[in-house]
Design an enzyme around this catalytic site. Structure first.
Site, short mmCIF file in Angstrom:
data_model
loop_
_atom_site.label_atom_id
_atom_site.label_comp_id
_atom_site.label_asym_id
_atom_site.label_seq_id
_atom_site.Cartn_x
_atom_site.Cartn_y
_atom_site.Cartn_z
N ARG A 223 0.83 -1.21 0.00
CA ARG A 223 0.00 0.00 0.00
C ARG A 223 0.87 1.26 0.00
NH1 ARG A 223 -3.43 2.63 4.69
NH2 ARG A 223 -4.90 3.88 3.47
N HIS B 122 0.49 4.28 -2.77
CA HIS B 122 0.19 5.65 -2.40
C HIS B 122 1.33 6.60 -2.77
CE1 HIS B 122 -3.54 5.46 0.32
NE2 HIS B 122 -3.47 4.31 -0.34
N ASN C 33 -3.61 9.24 3.83
CA ASN C 33 -2.35 8.57 4.15
C ASN C 33 -2.09 8.40 5.64
OD1 ASN C 33 -1.49 8.16 1.50
ND2 ASN C 33 -0.56 10.20 1.36
N HIS D 12 -6.09 -5.80 -3.09
CA HIS D 12 -7.01 -5.89 -1.95
C HIS D 12 -7.23 -7.33 -1.51
CE1 HIS D 12 -8.93 -1.67 -2.77
NE2 HIS D 12 -7.70 -1.61 -2.29
#
Length: 324
Positions: A62, A66, A94, A193
């Site tokens: 992740r 990001h 975040n 995911h």
């Protein structure tokens, strides 16, 4: 017959994909002479962290996502805020990012072995790959090196550019297309995911769809009732739910199985089924080998977003601080 169809699909997806040459800017052997021990150092530290705490696989993956979606893959997410600037990591989307300390540990070791050589951006890309790969005992996709670290990190850009967990398909497709990613990449990268968790606030609207206590009609009713037991109307902000029901620590294709049963946790997950082409890809990705073949290629493409080379960036001494 089914096996043959899957082989054809893999070939098709490989053909459609942008090749992993990265336009000549990055190289798989970039550090071969300057820091040959890079791969071993990153792998050993990352694998030790995931072995001790399997949730680090999702956290480091992740973190890479990001980072790349804002300012490109330049480690701008790692920069700490200062009195004069609120950095990306403090933007609301975040604030639940974790794993910075793993990157710090790797960087410290590399500065001992290869000072001023390896960028934080390349460490992030390698750590994400190795975190997922630990489960399989081998590298699951190639990571090319040569990125420089960015000098700009703005919370406002993170709030603007990161895909929302409640986004519809058109919004997602436009965001991904703007970064050079197609609809197959969108579905493949959403497959991340299959590991990790989400805080209740991210999907709460699906459990109170019109403000009258009704559920999102695209959500499986039994699954929605389960979610309500985990996330009541006033949930604890720290409460999380598995993104992939009963499989959040295993990188597999179960996410797509659940998605097609209307058990995609986020609105952005469910949105994939609202487009005919994306839904077809999601159906094929229920086969893990088909999914993994494409996921690796999409990760290479994502890792090429907005890269900085030459004088466009720097090699930070400390991943949290822009060089003086």
């Amino acid at each position: 017959m089914r096996a043959n169809v899957n082989v054809v699909l893999v070939s098709l997806l490989v053909f459609v994909a942008i090749s992993s040459c990265n336009g000549g800017q990055l190289s798989q052997v970039f550090y071969r002479k300057s820091c040959p021990q890079l791969g071993r150092i990153v792998r050993n530290i990352t694998w030790s962290k995931v072995a001790a705490n399997p949730t680090f696989a999702a956290k480091l993956l992740r973190l890479h996502y990001h980072d790349c979606f804002v300012q490109g893959c330049d480690a701008s997410l790692l920069i700490d805020s200062t009195d004069g600037n609120t950095a990306e990591k403090d933007a609301r989307p975040n604030q639940s990012i974790e794993g910075y300390e793993v990157i710090d540990e790797i960087k410290t070791k590399l500065e001992e072995e290869c000072p001023d050589i390896v960028s934080c951006a390349d460490i992030v890309a390698l750590a994400a790959r190795d975190a997922v790969s630990y489960q399989f005992g081998r590298s699951m996709w190639q990571v090319f090196g040569g990125r420089k670290d960015g000098r700009v990190s703005l919370a406002t850009e993170a709030a603007r550019d990161l895909p929302s967990g409640g986004a519809n398909y058109t919004t997602l497709q436009d965001q991904f297309a703007g970064l050079g990613l197609n609809y197959i990449d969108l579905v493949a990268l959403s497959g991340a995911h299959t590991i990790g968790v989400a805080h209740c606030v991210v999907f709460a609207r699906r459990l109170n769809f019109t403000g009258k206590g009704d559920i999102d009609p695209s959500l499986d009713p039994a699954y929605a009732e389960f979610l309500k037991t985990q996330c009541p109307s006033r949930p604890n902000p720290a409460t999380t739910v598995e993104l992939d029901e009963n499989s959040s620590l295993s990188f597999d294709s179960n996410y797509f199985v659940g998605l097609r049963q209307n058990k995609g946790l986020l609105g952005s997950d469910a949105a994939l089924l609202t487009d005919r082409r994306a839904a077809w890809v999601a159906r094929r990705f229920q086969n893990f080998h088909v999914f993994m073949a494409r996921f690796g290629k999409s990760m290479v493409k994502m890792g090429d977003i907005g890269i900085k080379t030459g004088n466009d960036g720097e090699i930070r001494k400390n991943c949290r601080v822009i060089n003086a």
